[in-house]
Design a protein around this motif. Structure first.
Motif, PDB file in Angstrom:
ATOM      1  N   TYR A 209      47.134  30.054  40.765  1.00  0.00           N
ATOM      2  CA  TYR A 209      46.503  31.008  42.254  1.00  0.00           C
ATOM      3  C   TYR A 209      47.899  32.894  42.179  1.00  0.00           C
ATOM      4  N   MET A 210      48.770  32.287  42.105  1.00  0.00           N
ATOM      5  CA  MET A 210      49.801  33.150  41.930  1.00  0.00           C
ATOM      6  C   MET A 210      49.216  34.817  41.192  1.00  0.00           C
ATOM      7  N   TRP A 211      48.207  34.346  39.717  1.00  0.00           N
ATOM      8  CA  TRP A 211      48.063  35.414  39.511  1.00  0.00           C
ATOM      9  C   TRP A 211      46.636  36.275  40.500  1.00  0.00           C
ATOM     10  N   GLN A 212      46.119  35.659  41.114  1.00  0.00           N
ATOM     11  CA  GLN A 212      44.706  35.925  41.498  1.00  0.00           C
ATOM     12  C   GLN A 212      45.455  36.572  43.140  1.00  0.00           C
ATOM     13  N   LEU A 213      46.510  36.383  43.244  1.00  0.00           N
ATOM     14  CA  LEU A 213      46.963  36.059  44.932  1.00  0.00           C
ATOM     15  C   LEU A 213      47.120  37.868  44.405  1.00  0.00           C
ATOM     16  N   ILE A 214      48.124  38.319  42.787  1.00  0.00           N
ATOM     17  CA  ILE A 214      48.160  39.351  42.458  1.00  0.00           C
ATOM     18  C   ILE A 214      46.810  40.653  42.028  1.00  0.00           C
ATOM     19  N   VAL A 215      46.156  39.558  41.728  1.00  0.00           N
ATOM     20  CA  VAL A 215      44.918  40.804  41.085  1.00  0.00           C
ATOM     21  C   VAL A 215      43.977  40.287  41.693  1.00  0.00           C
ATOM     22  N   ILE A 216      43.788  40.254  42.909  1.00  0.00           N
ATOM     23  CA  ILE A 216      42.535  40.145  44.320  1.00  0.00           C
ATOM     24  C   ILE A 216      43.357  40.825  45.393  1.00  0.00           C
ATOM     25  N   THR A 217      42.568  41.195  45.513  1.00  0.00           N
ATOM     26  CA  THR A 217      42.613  41.617  47.009  1.00  0.00           C
ATOM     27  C   THR A 217      41.288  42.206  47.720  1.00  0.00           C
ATOM     28  N   SER A 218      39.907  41.982  47.802  1.00  0.00           N
ATOM     29  CA  SER A 218      39.067  42.105  47.917  1.00  0.00           C
ATOM     30  C   SER A 218      38.565  40.927  48.666  1.00  0.00           C
ATOM     31  N   VAL A 219      38.386  40.641  49.972  1.00  0.00           N
ATOM     32  CA  VAL A 219      38.229  39.437  50.685  1.00  0.00           C
ATOM     33  C   VAL A 219      36.168  38.901  50.039  1.00  0.00           C
ATOM     34  N   ASP A 220      35.577  39.656  49.065  1.00  0.00           N
ATOM     35  CA  ASP A 220      34.323  39.161  48.462  1.00  0.00           C
ATOM     36  C   ASP A 220      34.788  38.550  47.254  1.00  0.00           C
ATOM     37  N   MET A 221      35.292  39.049  46.176  1.00  0.00           N
ATOM     38  CA  MET A 221      36.502  38.548  45.234  1.00  0.00           C
ATOM     39  C   MET A 221      37.437  37.472  45.033  1.00  0.00           C
ATOM     40  N   LYS A 222      37.825  37.186  46.592  1.00  0.00           N
ATOM     41  CA  LYS A 222      39.112  35.959  46.284  1.00  0.00           C
ATOM     42  C   LYS A 222      38.182  34.648  45.375  1.00  0.00           C
ATOM     43  N   THR A 223      39.181  33.977  45.447  1.00  0.00           N
ATOM     44  CA  THR A 223      38.908  32.508  44.787  1.00  0.00           C
ATOM     45  C   THR A 223      38.968  31.236  45.848  1.00  0.00           C
ATOM     46  N   LEU A 224      38.998  30.417  45.427  1.00  0.00           N
ATOM     47  CA  LEU A 224      38.675  29.218  46.761  1.00  0.00           C
ATOM     48  C   LEU A 224      39.962  29.072  47.242  1.00  0.00           C
ATOM     49  N   PRO A 225      41.029  28.844  46.356  1.00  0.00           N
ATOM     50  CA  PRO A 225      42.105  28.596  46.467  1.00  0.00           C
ATOM     51  C   PRO A 225      43.265  29.786  47.540  1.00  0.00           C
ATOM     52  N   LEU A 226      42.224  31.539  46.945  1.00  0.00           N
ATOM     53  CA  LEU A 226      42.794  32.301  48.170  1.00  0.00           C
ATOM     54  C   LEU A 226      42.605  32.195  49.456  1.00  0.00           C
ATOM     55  N   GLY A 227      41.233  31.394  49.238  1.00  0.00           N
ATOM     56  CA  GLY A 227      39.921  31.657  50.574  1.00  0.00           C
ATOM     57  C   GLY A 227      40.285  30.063  51.042  1.00  0.00           C
ATOM     58  N   VAL A 228      40.639  29.417  50.692  1.00  0.00           N
ATOM     59  CA  VAL A 228      41.590  28.349  51.829  1.00  0.00           C
ATOM     60  C   VAL A 228      42.523  28.520  52.172  1.00  0.00           C
ATOM     61  N   ALA A 229      43.944  29.544  51.633  1.00  0.00           N
ATOM     62  CA  ALA A 229      45.107  29.844  52.078  1.00  0.00           C
ATOM     63  C   ALA A 229      44.984  30.832  52.836  1.00  0.00           C
ATOM     64  N   GLY A 230      43.987  31.796  52.715  1.00  0.00           N
ATOM     65  CA  GLY A 230      43.833  32.621  54.041  1.00  0.00           C
ATOM     66  C   GLY A 230      43.191  31.549  55.151  1.00  0.00           C
ATOM     67  N   LEU A 231      42.812  30.818  55.409  1.00  0.00           N
ATOM     68  CA  LEU A 231      42.207  29.743  56.149  1.00  0.00           C
ATOM     69  C   LEU A 231      43.515  29.378  57.461  1.00  0.00           C
ATOM     70  N   GLN A 232      45.080  29.087  56.218  1.00  0.00           N
ATOM     71  CA  GLN A 232      45.778  28.690  57.055  1.00  0.00           C
ATOM     72  C   GLN A 232      46.650  29.585  57.634  1.00  0.00           C
ATOM     73  N   GLU A 233      46.791  30.529  57.462  1.00  0.00           N
ATOM     74  CA  GLU A 233      47.489  32.049  58.066  1.00  0.00           C
ATOM     75  C   GLU A 233      46.271  31.956  59.633  1.00  0.00           C
ATOM     76  N   GLU A 234      44.884  32.178  58.973  1.00  0.00           N
ATOM     77  CA  GLU A 234      44.425  32.311  60.265  1.00  0.00           C
ATOM     78  C   GLU A 234      44.496  31.508  61.566  1.00  0.00           C
ATOM     79  N   SER A 235      44.313  29.570  61.094  1.00  0.00           N
ATOM     80  CA  SER A 235      44.674  28.812  62.123  1.00  0.00           C
ATOM     81  C   SER A 235      44.879  28.262  61.709  1.00  0.00           C
ATOM     82  N   THR A 236      46.726  28.094  61.496  1.00  0.00           N
ATOM     83  CA  THR A 236      47.580  27.205  60.879  1.00  0.00           C
ATOM     84  C   THR A 236      47.682  26.053  61.952  1.00  0.00           C
ATOM     85  N   SER A 237      47.214  26.212  63.155  1.00  0.00           N
ATOM     86  CA  SER A 237      47.306  24.165  63.477  1.00  0.00           C
ATOM     87  C   SER A 237      46.420  23.217  62.941  1.00  0.00           C
TER      88      SER A 237
END
Length: 275
Positions: A209-237
């Protein structure tokens, strides 16, 4: 004598019951996580048998997010990365395990030393390299840094060291080239090691996750762990959506383990017997 056998059987049964209980307890968090993913509202499931289960959270993920693309990115990078890691590690482990050459022991201890270096210490050099070679938001940027994995080479070297030297000597006497010896003789013999390392490597790339978070900035290139982590930021509850994403992310890991389970178990058994 009979009393001793009886007491031993009772102890064995007690251990079996204890292992079963611990196994069931370890599945409790997984159970509540999966059930929560089917819950219509945002709260966590607290009752053992919940009501009003729905596919709303999964429907949201597939309609409102790019989870299919994220899923493909993770599956592609992890599969390709694991395959290359296994092949290169076996290729490097062969001479370390069965060949005598100047500096072999020194090279092996350098490998051990590299295993002690934390991944965080390599992030800055890798970041600079990716920037110089323009590999941000690419599959190359995700896969290439994972290929140099000292643990994988160490594991293959240890397995290959247990193979009798007579096997290689007989092949060389018959005129087998090193390339053919590696592919036609060595790889089939070390299938248990290949299966075990395939599981480790797939999980290693998938969870980087840590390396993917650094090397990936595009939404289309996100991996599933990054995408799920983004969901946590959008809807924390909204735990339902988070658990739905986590459940989908666990499916490939479980599938890979089941696929290579036989080889993984054989590899551990072989290591125990040789040890």
């Amino acid at each position: 004598m009979n009393k001793n056998l009886t007491s031993q059987k009772k102890i064995q049964k007690l251990f079996v019951v204890l292992v079963v209980v611990l196994a069931v307890l370890s599945l409790v968090p997984l159970y509540f996580g999966v059930i929560t993913s089917f819950k219509p509202n945002s709260g966590m499931v607290v009752n053992l048998i919940p009501e009003n289960l729905t596919l709303t959270n999964y429907s949201y993920l597939f309609k409102e997010t790019k989870i299919v693309r994220w899923f493909f990115n993770s599956l592609f990078t992890s599969s390709v990365g694991a395959a290359i890691i296994v092949y290169l590690s076996a290729l490097a482990g062969y001479p370390l395990g069965k060949k005598s050459f100047p500096g072999a022991k020194l090279l092996f201890w350098i490998l051990i030393a590299f295993m002690t270096i934390p991944k965080e210490a390599l992030l800055l050099p890798l970041f600079i390299m990716m920037k110089e070679y323009h590999m941000f938001n690419t599959y190359y940027g995700i896969i290439l840094p994972a290929l140099a994995w000292p643990f994988a080479v160490f594991l293959m070297k240890q397995f290959i060291s247990t193979i009798p030297l007579d096997v290689f000597d007989a092949a060389e006497i018959d005129g087998c080239s090193p390339f053919r010896l590696f592919h036609s003789i060595l790889l089939p013999i070390i299938k248990p090691a290949v299966g075990a390392l395939a599981i480790f490597a797939f999980v290693y790339v998938w969870n980087d996750y840590m390396w993917q978070l650094i090397v990936i900035t595009s939404v289309d290139m996100k991996t599933l762990p990054l995408g799920v982590a983004g969901l946590q930021e959008e809807s924390t509850s909204n735990f339902g959506r988070l658990m739905a994403g986590a459940t989908l992310g666990a499916i490939p890991l479980l599938a890979v383990f089941l696929m290579f389970q036989r080889h993984f178990t054989a590899g551990i058994t072989m290591g125990a017997v040789k040890g």
